[in-house]
Scaffold this motif. Structure first.
Motif, short mmCIF file in Angstrom:
data_model
loop_
_atom_site.label_atom_id
_atom_site.label_comp_id
_atom_site.label_asym_id
_atom_site.label_seq_id
_atom_site.Cartn_x
_atom_site.Cartn_y
_atom_site.Cartn_z
N PRO A 66 25.65 44.10 35.32
CA PRO A 66 24.21 43.86 35.36
C PRO A 66 23.86 42.38 35.39
N ILE A 67 24.67 41.55 34.71
CA ILE A 67 24.39 40.11 34.72
C ILE A 67 24.60 39.56 36.14
N ILE A 68 25.71 39.99 36.79
CA ILE A 68 25.98 39.53 38.16
C ILE A 68 24.90 40.05 39.11
N GLY B 80 18.40 35.66 41.66
CA GLY B 80 18.73 34.24 41.74
C GLY B 80 19.03 33.79 43.15
N ILE B 81 20.10 34.34 43.74
CA ILE B 81 20.57 33.88 45.06
C ILE B 81 19.68 34.43 46.17
N PHE B 82 19.39 35.72 46.13
CA PHE B 82 18.65 36.34 47.24
C PHE B 82 17.19 35.92 47.28
N GLU B 83 16.71 35.24 46.24
CA GLU B 83 15.35 34.74 46.29
C GLU B 83 15.28 33.32 46.85
N LYS B 84 16.43 32.76 47.19
CA LYS B 84 16.44 31.46 47.87
C LYS B 84 16.01 31.65 49.33
N PRO B 85 15.53 30.64 49.96
CA PRO B 85 15.09 30.77 51.37
C PRO B 85 16.19 31.25 52.30
N GLY C 265 24.44 31.98 48.44
CA GLY C 265 24.74 31.19 47.24
C GLY C 265 26.14 31.44 46.73
N ARG C 266 26.40 30.82 45.58
CA ARG C 266 27.75 30.89 45.02
C ARG C 266 27.65 31.33 43.55
N LEU C 267 28.60 32.18 43.18
CA LEU C 267 28.76 32.62 41.79
C LEU C 267 30.07 32.10 41.22
N ARG C 268 30.04 31.76 39.94
CA ARG C 268 31.29 31.37 39.26
C ARG C 268 31.36 32.17 37.97
N ILE C 269 32.42 33.00 37.88
CA ILE C 269 32.66 33.82 36.69
C ILE C 269 33.90 33.28 36.01
N ALA C 270 33.75 32.84 34.73
CA ALA C 270 34.86 32.27 33.97
C ALA C 270 35.05 33.05 32.68
N VAL C 271 36.32 33.27 32.33
CA VAL C 271 36.67 33.96 31.08
C VAL C 271 37.58 33.05 30.28
N ARG C 272 37.21 32.74 28.99
CA ARG C 272 37.99 31.85 28.14
C ARG C 272 38.03 32.39 26.71
N ARG C 273 39.11 32.03 26.04
CA ARG C 273 39.20 32.28 24.59
C ARG C 273 38.68 31.05 23.86
N GLN C 274 37.85 31.27 22.87
CA GLN C 274 37.40 30.20 21.98
C GLN C 274 37.65 30.65 20.54
N GLN C 275 38.78 30.19 20.00
CA GLN C 275 39.23 30.61 18.67
C GLN C 275 39.34 32.15 18.62
N ALA C 276 38.51 32.81 17.83
CA ALA C 276 38.60 34.27 17.69
C ALA C 276 37.64 35.01 18.61
N LEU D 114 35.86 35.78 22.62
CA LEU D 114 36.06 35.84 24.07
C LEU D 114 34.73 35.48 24.71
N VAL D 115 34.73 34.42 25.55
CA VAL D 115 33.50 33.91 26.15
C VAL D 115 33.57 34.11 27.66
N ILE D 116 32.57 34.86 28.22
CA ILE D 116 32.49 35.13 29.66
C ILE D 116 31.23 34.42 30.16
N THR D 117 31.40 33.57 31.17
CA THR D 117 30.28 32.79 31.70
C THR D 117 30.00 33.22 33.14
N VAL D 118 28.74 33.54 33.44
CA VAL D 118 28.29 33.87 34.79
C VAL D 118 27.29 32.79 35.22
N GLU D 119 27.67 31.99 36.20
CA GLU D 119 26.85 30.85 36.61
C GLU D 119 26.53 30.96 38.10
N ASP D 120 25.24 30.82 38.45
CA ASP D 120 24.84 30.89 39.86
C ASP D 120 24.05 29.64 40.23
N ASP D 121 23.90 29.45 41.56
CA ASP D 121 23.13 28.30 42.06
C ASP D 121 21.82 28.79 42.68
#
Length: 595
Positions: A484-486, A493-498, A502-513, A515-522
């Motif tokens: 749903p976030i994507i 986000g992207i389809f409302e541009k003229p 666009g581009r999506l970047r999905i990153a998954v990282r461990r931060q101590q205990a 799990l951090v998932i980042t969804v970033e769009d332009d």
């Protein structure tokens, strides 16, 4: 044995009620120290009063001793002076036949003048000279014929070999009444030519009233007595109370104890230097400690009153404390029996009042939490209903997709077949055989299929960068969180541009205990009002236009993992949006964390 006694004492202490414990504390901290202090005060009062009584008695006794010693000392001094007077010897030794009448009158006048002068200077009351020669004036007031005293008790003492004797009023009991009230010193006057031959007797008197006044001049105690003793004979006493028995001799200076028929006494004696008589003081012990007994009784009455008042105050105070605790205990018991509406009104501002207020606040908070829990349960049921609605008749959906796939193959349309296969796999992952928690790898695969379907629809307008840290794919996560976030990022986000690319970047990282998932769009981004409406904790809208809506996702994450986890959004209009999903980094097989 000692351990058993300690255990028994501890058990009894624990079984005693709070009021009993408070009263025991009162006894230990107040009554016991007060009792110890009272005993100590009694002892100190006895000691101080005894010291003061003996000090006052000693001072009074010394004053009396000095007064009596002074009176008898005057007698001795007068006698010493007269025994050295040659006129007295001359007159006593002269023969009436050898002296003229005029010479005898001159001798009489001279000796009378001497006696009168000494009486006025020394303070003695009377001076007499008893002579053996036969003068015409031997029966005067100052010179008396010795044969006139024949048969008297005092004269017999000289016949027994006494040369200087002291006599008290009792020694003159056989004399006329005017001769009885005297204390006298009598000395033999010897012939200077024949030292063994007595010529006369010199008598110096002082009134018994003056001696009695000196003895009675000081009051030692109420029943105390000062006595003037000649051996065992009492010459005079300061009290009408007669002491029976003989005073025991003193073995040391100061006051000593003596047992007399009248009771226990404290005695002090001193020997008078001039006459050899003894001055004694006798103090009844009951008089010495009478004041201390009265003070002890008064102190005991005061202590008893204070203890009773303090006990009453402690009882009322403990009753106030225990009554509030009983009310609190009854309310807690009612809550324990199921009456969660029971409340206790706080009384007082002390710790008990604060405890009562805290209990009431705690029960109010519990009611609020129960209401919130009920509301959350209703929300969970609603979410489960929505998830159930998404799973309605899955077999019908699969069969329909298989039919479309077969038709596409039969008509040689591979694009349709590819899309149908992707869509079928997408829904299989969505349903996940009814499981709510799936590996992160399945969630990522589900998201990739969604992006693939969207690119098939819109001619590959979305480019995606997948940056997944190695070893995170098997971490469990609740399903349908990332897609749903994507979807929001693509559609809003992207389809409302003229240019709708666009581009999506999905990153998954461990931060101590975590799990951090980042969804970033332009994409076009969003303003602060829109961001708060979708991602704020108190947003009123339950859904957004994308999928289940970020509100549902955030609530599901909070319910599954607790309030410390969920979604976080950063966005700037015209520059894109970044959404962060934070969940616990659990290993496969670990129990899930709950709210």
């Amino acid at each position: 044995m000692m351990n058993k006694l300690r255990a028994l004492g501890r058990s009894l202490l624990l079984d005693v009620g709070l009021r009993g414990k408070l009263l025991c504390i009162f006894f230990v901290l107040l009554a016991l120290p007060l009792g110890i202090f009272t005993v100590y005060a009694f002892h100190r009062i006895n000691t101080v009063i005894e010291e003061q009584t003996f000090s006052a008695a000693q001072k009074s006794f010394e004053d009396t001793h000095n007064a009596v010693e002074g009176l008898f000392g005057r007698i001795t001094q007068v006698a010493d002076v007269l025994t050295m007077d040659p006129t007295l010897y001359s007159m006593a030794a002269s023969d009436p036949a050898d002296t003229t009448y005029i010479q005898r009158l001159n001798d009489r006048d001279l000796i009378s003048t001497t006696f009168r002068y000494l009486r006025s200077m020394s303070g003695v009351d009377r001076i007499r000279l008893y002579v053996t020669n036969d003068y015409l004036y031997t029966n005067s007031a100052d010179i008396v014929s010795l044969p006139a005293a024949e048969g008297s008790q005092w004269l017999q003492a000289f016949s027994e070999g006494c040369s200087a004797c002291w006599f008290g009023p009792a020694d003159f009991a056989d004399q006329p009444e005017n001769e009885q009230g005297w204390y006298s010193l009598m000395r033999l006057i010897y012939d200077p030519s024949h030292v063994q031959t007595p010529l006369a007797i010199l008598r110096v008197d002082i009134s018994a009233d003056r001696v009695d006044a000196a003895v009675n001049r000081s009051t030692i105690t109420q029943n105390g007595t000062i006595l003037l003793l000649d051996g065992d004979r009492v010459l005079t006493a300061s009290s009408a109370t007669q002491l029976e028995g003989t005073l025991p001799p003193s073995s040391a200076e100061g006051w000593y104890k003596a047992e007399l028929p009248q009771g226990r006494y404290r005695i002090q004696t001193v020997e008078l230097e001039n006459c050899g008589w003894t001055l004694a003081a006798a103090l009844p012990e009951k008089d010495i400690f009478r004041t201390s007994r009265q003070l002890r009784l008064e102190m005991l009455a005061v202590v008893v009153i204070l203890v009773l008042a303090a006990y009453l105050l402690a009882y009322r105070l403990s009753q106030s404390i225990v009554r509030r605790l009983y009310r609190l205990n009854d309310t807690m018991h009612a809550v324990e029996q199921g009456d969660v509406s029971a409340r206790v009104e706080p009384q007082g501002r002390d710790e008990i009042g604060q405890l009562m207020g805290s209990f009431s606040n705690m029960m109010t908070r519990i009611d609020t939490l129960m209401d919130e829990k009920l509301e959350q349960g209703q929300q969970i049921k609603a979410l489960e209903l929505k998830a159930l609605q998404a799973q309605i008749n899955p077999h019908f959906l699969y069969n329909s997709l298989d039919l479309i796939n077969c038709t596409a193959i039969a008509h040689n349309v591979p694009q349709i077949s590819h899309m149908v296969n992707a869509l079928a796999r997408f829904y299989r992952l969505s349903l996940s055989r009814g499981r709510e928690v799936i590996p992160l790898a399945d969630e990522l695969k589900h998201a990739k299929l969604y992006v693939e379907i969207q690119n098939l629809r819109f001619e590959n307008r979305v480019l995606v960068d997948w940056d997944v840290e190695e070893g995170t794919e098997q971490c469990p996560i609740i399903k349908i969180v990332l897609q749903p976030i994507i979807e929001n990022a693509i559609i809003h986000g992207i389809f409302e541009k003229p240019d709708k690319t666009g581009r999506l970047r999905i990153a998954v990282r461990r931060q101590q205990a975590d799990l951090v998932i980042t969804v970033e769009d332009d994409g076009v981004g969003m303003d602060e009002q829109t961001r708060l409406a979708n991602f704020s904790a108190d947003a009123s809208s339950a859904n957004t236009r994308g999928g289940y809506g970020v509100r549902n996702i955030n609530e599901r994450l909070h319910l599954a993992y607790g309030p410390g986890y969920g979604l976080c959004c950063e966005s700037e209009p015209g520059r894109g949006t970044r959404v962060t999903i934070r969940v616990p980094a659990q290993e496969a097989g670990e129990p899930e964390q709950g709210a």
